[in-house]
Design an enzyme around this catalytic site. Structure first.
Site, PDB file in Angstrom:
ATOM      1  N   ASN A   1      -0.876   4.806   0.765  1.00 59.33           N
ATOM      2  CA  ASN A   1      -1.394   5.752  -0.239  1.00 59.33           C
ATOM      3  C   ASN A   1      -2.899   5.967  -0.152  1.00 59.33           C
ATOM      4  O   ASN A   1      -3.513   6.469  -1.092  1.00 59.33           O
ATOM      5  CB  ASN A   1      -1.030   5.240  -1.648  1.00 59.33           C
ATOM      6  CG  ASN A   1      -1.652   3.881  -1.946  1.00 59.33           C
ATOM      7  OD1 ASN A   1      -1.715   3.036  -1.078  1.00 59.33           O
ATOM      8  ND2 ASN A   1      -2.111   3.674  -3.168  1.00 59.33           N
ATOM      9  N   GLU A   2      -3.493   5.607   0.991  1.00 54.27           N
ATOM     10  CA  GLU A   2      -4.956   5.677   1.114  1.00 54.27           C
ATOM     11  C   GLU A   2      -5.525   7.026   0.673  1.00 54.27           C
ATOM     12  O   GLU A   2      -6.562   7.084   0.003  1.00 54.27           O
ATOM     13  CB  GLU A   2      -5.385   5.402   2.575  1.00 54.27           C
ATOM     14  CG  GLU A   2      -5.407   3.942   2.976  1.00 54.27           C
ATOM     15  CD  GLU A   2      -4.024   3.368   3.297  1.00 54.27           C
ATOM     16  OE1 GLU A   2      -3.012   4.071   3.113  1.00 54.27           O
ATOM     17  OE2 GLU A   2      -3.968   2.203   3.722  1.00 54.27           O
TER      18      GLU A   2
ATOM     19  N   GLY B   1      -2.294  -1.616   2.237  1.00 55.64           N
ATOM     20  CA  GLY B   1      -2.274  -2.808   3.096  1.00 55.64           C
ATOM     21  C   GLY B   1      -1.017  -3.650   2.898  1.00 55.64           C
ATOM     22  O   GLY B   1      -0.591  -4.370   3.803  1.00 55.64           O
TER      23      GLY B   1
ATOM     24  N   LEU C   1      -5.323  -3.988   0.598  1.00 55.81           N
ATOM     25  CA  LEU C   1      -6.666  -4.554   0.821  1.00 55.81           C
ATOM     26  C   LEU C   1      -7.377  -4.711  -0.519  1.00 55.81           C
ATOM     27  O   LEU C   1      -7.239  -3.869  -1.412  1.00 55.81           O
ATOM     28  CB  LEU C   1      -7.488  -3.635   1.731  1.00 55.81           C
ATOM     29  CG  LEU C   1      -6.933  -3.375   3.135  1.00 55.81           C
ATOM     30  CD1 LEU C   1      -7.993  -2.675   3.982  1.00 55.81           C
ATOM     31  CD2 LEU C   1      -6.466  -4.644   3.810  1.00 55.81           C
TER      32      LEU C   1
HETATM   33  N1  CO8 Z   1      -7.915  -4.689  -4.846  1.00 54.56           N
HETATM   34  C1  CO8 Z   1      -8.621  -5.314  -5.825  1.00 54.56           C
HETATM   35  N2  CO8 Z   1      -8.181  -5.439  -7.104  1.00 54.56           N
HETATM   36  C2  CO8 Z   1      -6.969  -4.940  -7.397  1.00 54.56           C
HETATM   37  C3  CO8 Z   1      -6.172  -4.288  -6.430  1.00 54.56           C
HETATM   38  C4  CO8 Z   1      -6.700  -4.166  -5.094  1.00 54.56           C
HETATM   39  N3  CO8 Z   1      -6.005  -3.576  -4.115  1.00 54.56           N
HETATM   40  N4  CO8 Z   1      -5.020  -3.891  -7.003  1.00 54.56           N
HETATM   41  C5  CO8 Z   1      -5.096  -4.295  -8.291  1.00 54.56           C
HETATM   42  N5  CO8 Z   1      -6.254  -4.926  -8.530  1.00 54.56           N
HETATM   43  C6  CO8 Z   1      -6.713  -5.541  -9.790  1.00 54.56           C
HETATM   44  C7  CO8 Z   1      -6.753  -4.546 -10.950  1.00 54.56           C
HETATM   45  O1  CO8 Z   1      -7.969  -3.845 -10.978  1.00 54.56           O
HETATM   46  C8  CO8 Z   1      -6.591  -5.482 -12.130  1.00 54.56           C
HETATM   47  O2  CO8 Z   1      -7.841  -6.122 -12.354  1.00 54.56           O
HETATM   48  P1  CO8 Z   1      -8.271  -6.599 -13.851  1.00 54.56           P
HETATM   49  O3  CO8 Z   1      -7.233  -7.605 -14.254  1.00 54.56           O
HETATM   50  O4  CO8 Z   1      -9.632  -7.171 -13.659  1.00 54.56           O
HETATM   51  O5  CO8 Z   1      -8.245  -5.344 -14.702  1.00 54.56           O
HETATM   52  C9  CO8 Z   1      -5.627  -6.554 -11.598  1.00 54.56           C
HETATM   53  O6  CO8 Z   1      -5.739  -6.500 -10.186  1.00 54.56           O
HETATM   54  C10 CO8 Z   1      -4.176  -6.309 -11.990  1.00 54.56           C
HETATM   55  O7  CO8 Z   1      -3.812  -4.972 -11.636  1.00 54.56           O
HETATM   56  P2  CO8 Z   1      -2.852  -4.063 -12.531  1.00 54.56           P
HETATM   57  O8  CO8 Z   1      -3.183  -4.253 -13.980  1.00 54.56           O
HETATM   58  O9  CO8 Z   1      -2.879  -2.678 -12.003  1.00 54.56           O
HETATM   59  O10 CO8 Z   1      -1.432  -4.791 -12.245  1.00 54.56           O
HETATM   60  P3  CO8 Z   1       0.018  -4.150 -12.327  1.00 54.56           P
HETATM   61  O11 CO8 Z   1       0.945  -5.301 -12.246  1.00 54.56           O
HETATM   62  O12 CO8 Z   1       0.141  -3.196 -13.471  1.00 54.56           O
HETATM   63  O13 CO8 Z   1       0.151  -3.259 -10.989  1.00 54.56           O
HETATM   64  C11 CO8 Z   1      -0.153  -2.803  -8.636  1.00 54.56           C
HETATM   65  C12 CO8 Z   1       0.094  -3.869  -9.730  1.00 54.56           C
HETATM   66  C13 CO8 Z   1       1.063  -1.889  -8.559  1.00 54.56           C
HETATM   67  C14 CO8 Z   1      -0.323  -3.531  -7.322  1.00 54.56           C
HETATM   68  C15 CO8 Z   1      -1.392  -1.979  -9.033  1.00 54.56           C
HETATM   69  O14 CO8 Z   1      -2.452  -2.883  -9.339  1.00 54.56           O
HETATM   70  C16 CO8 Z   1      -1.893  -1.055  -7.988  1.00 54.56           C
HETATM   71  O15 CO8 Z   1      -1.296  -0.011  -7.741  1.00 54.56           O
HETATM   72  N6  CO8 Z   1      -3.029  -1.421  -7.346  1.00 54.56           N
HETATM   73  C17 CO8 Z   1      -3.714  -0.570  -6.416  1.00 54.56           C
HETATM   74  C18 CO8 Z   1      -3.117  -0.728  -5.095  1.00 54.56           C
HETATM   75  C19 CO8 Z   1      -3.788   0.145  -4.088  1.00 54.56           C
HETATM   76  O16 CO8 Z   1      -3.905   1.350  -4.230  1.00 54.56           O
HETATM   77  N7  CO8 Z   1      -4.245  -0.495  -3.028  1.00 54.56           N
HETATM   78  C20 CO8 Z   1      -4.894   0.190  -1.962  1.00 54.56           C
HETATM   79  C21 CO8 Z   1      -5.955  -0.675  -1.376  1.00 54.56           C
HETATM   80  S1  CO8 Z   1      -6.677   0.128   0.020  1.00 54.56           S
HETATM   81  C22 CO8 Z   1      -5.830  -0.475   1.369  1.00 54.56           C
HETATM   82  O17 CO8 Z   1      -5.047  -1.371   1.281  1.00 54.56           O
HETATM   83  C23 CO8 Z   1      -6.045   0.138   2.719  1.00 54.56           C
HETATM   84  C24 CO8 Z   1      -7.395   0.645   2.900  1.00 54.56           C
HETATM   85  C25 CO8 Z   1      -7.585   1.174   4.281  1.00 54.56           C
HETATM   86  C26 CO8 Z   1      -9.058   1.386   4.565  1.00 54.56           C
HETATM   87  C27 CO8 Z   1      -9.358   2.758   5.000  1.00 54.56           C
HETATM   88  C28 CO8 Z   1     -10.626   2.873   5.766  1.00 54.56           C
HETATM   89  C29 CO8 Z   1     -11.717   3.470   5.014  1.00 54.56           C
END
Ligand code: CO8
Length: 237
Positions: free
Chosen positions: A112-113, A88, A43
């Site tokens: 991993n929430e 997500g 998400l």
């Molecule tokens: N949402 C928004 N922005 C994001 C997200 C995301 N999920 N993931 C990454 N970004 C952004 C980063 O902040 C970065 O932004 P900027 O360029 O402005 O600095 C850009 O995308 C690129 O990210 P990375 O530099 O980290 O890219 P990498 O190629 O090194 O890594 C990954 C890619 C592995 C995907 C890494 O970005 C990562 O681990 N992201 C976090 C993923 C995560 O933890 N997602 C969880 C989201 S929560 C969810 O899905 C369920 C929520 C359920 C709700 C619960 C109820 C309350």
């Protein structure tokens, strides 16, 4: 850039899925990513930070809609997971009928929430339990584990690992294998297996939206999400 599930992405995704669902010529779908190394980053966290209550409600309804449509799809759905797939992103794969992942241990998948200080809702949990079983799901959810591909395969989170250059070919072969069965029998069986979870969200949809709004708008949760976003940015510099 990371296939994060924003409100726009989710809306487009549901419209596309509906079109395919209504197209009698389309019986199966393979979900994959055009971005190397990332299936989906889950998400879009910016949709859950510093927005209005109305926005949170609209966003959460779109997440629910995606879940209901994909989990309840009549089509054969295969996830070709070609990179990292947290939260997500993992959910999208869980909603499919079959998951194939690239065997690279650098790619991980999981709900991993808990690591973000947030809690996966009951319907995320239900789909996870339906794939890996209660004990594995409980441990993985409590720890907010992201499982490297080989471990994800060992615990049954993905069905198969393949070398990167074989992913598309394998996904097409698996889809063809599932499509060889009569649609009617396969669809009714799928619906029987998933009905309880689908009915549960439908019955509690509005209540779940209210729960999400009151949870996500808490200052402590907003702080956790902001810190997590900062951590992602710092990791880069
Ligand atoms: N949402 C928004 N922005 C994001 C997200 C995301 N999920 N993931 C990454 N970004 C952004 C980063 O902040 C970065 O932004 P900027 O360029 O402005 O600095 C850009 O995308 C690129 O990210 P990375 O530099 O980290 O890219 P990498 O190629 O090194 O890594 C990954 C890619 C592995 C995907 C890494 O970005 C990562 O681990 N992201 C976090 C993923 C995560 O933890 N997602 C969880 C989201 S929560 C969810 O899905 C369920 C929520 C359920 C709700 C619960 C109820 C309350």
């Amino acid at each position: 850039p990371v296939n994060s599930l924003s409100l726009d992405f989710l809306t487009e995704f549901c419209i596309s899925l509906e079109k395919l669902e209504n197209d009698r010529a389309c019986r199966g779908v393979i979900l994959t990513s055009a971005i190397p190394k990332i299936f989906s980053s889950g998400l879009d966290i910016t949709e859950m930070c510093g927005k209005s209550m109305e926005h949170y409600a609209e966003f959460w309804r779109a997440v629910q809609e995606m879940w209901l449509r994909l989990y309840g799809s009549n089509m054969v759905t295969v996830a070709a997971v070609n990179g990292s797939s947290p939260a997500g992103g993992c959910l999208i794969a869980l909603l499919c009928d079959y998951r194939i992942m690239v065997e690279n241990p650098k790619f991980s998948i999981g709900l991993n929430e808990a690591q973000l200080g947030i809690v996966a809702p009951f319907w995320f949990k239900d789909t996870f339990v339906n794939v890996v079983g209660h004990r594995v799901a409980e441990r993985s959810l409590q720890l907010g584990s992201l499982h490297p591909a080989p471990e994800a395969h060992r615990i049954g989170l993905v069905d198969e690992l393949v070398p990167e250059d074989k992913l598309q070919e394998k996904a097409v072969a698996v889809t063809a294998q599932w499509l060889a069965l009569p649609d009617h029998a396969r669809q009714l069986t799928k619906s029987m297996m998933r009905k309880a979870a689908l009915d549960r969200l439908v019955a509690h949809r509005e209540e779940d939206i209210q729960n999400f709004i009151s949870f996500i708008s808490k200052e402590s949760i907003q702080k956790s999400l902001r810190m997590y976003m900062e951590m992602l940015k710092k990791k880069k510099s």
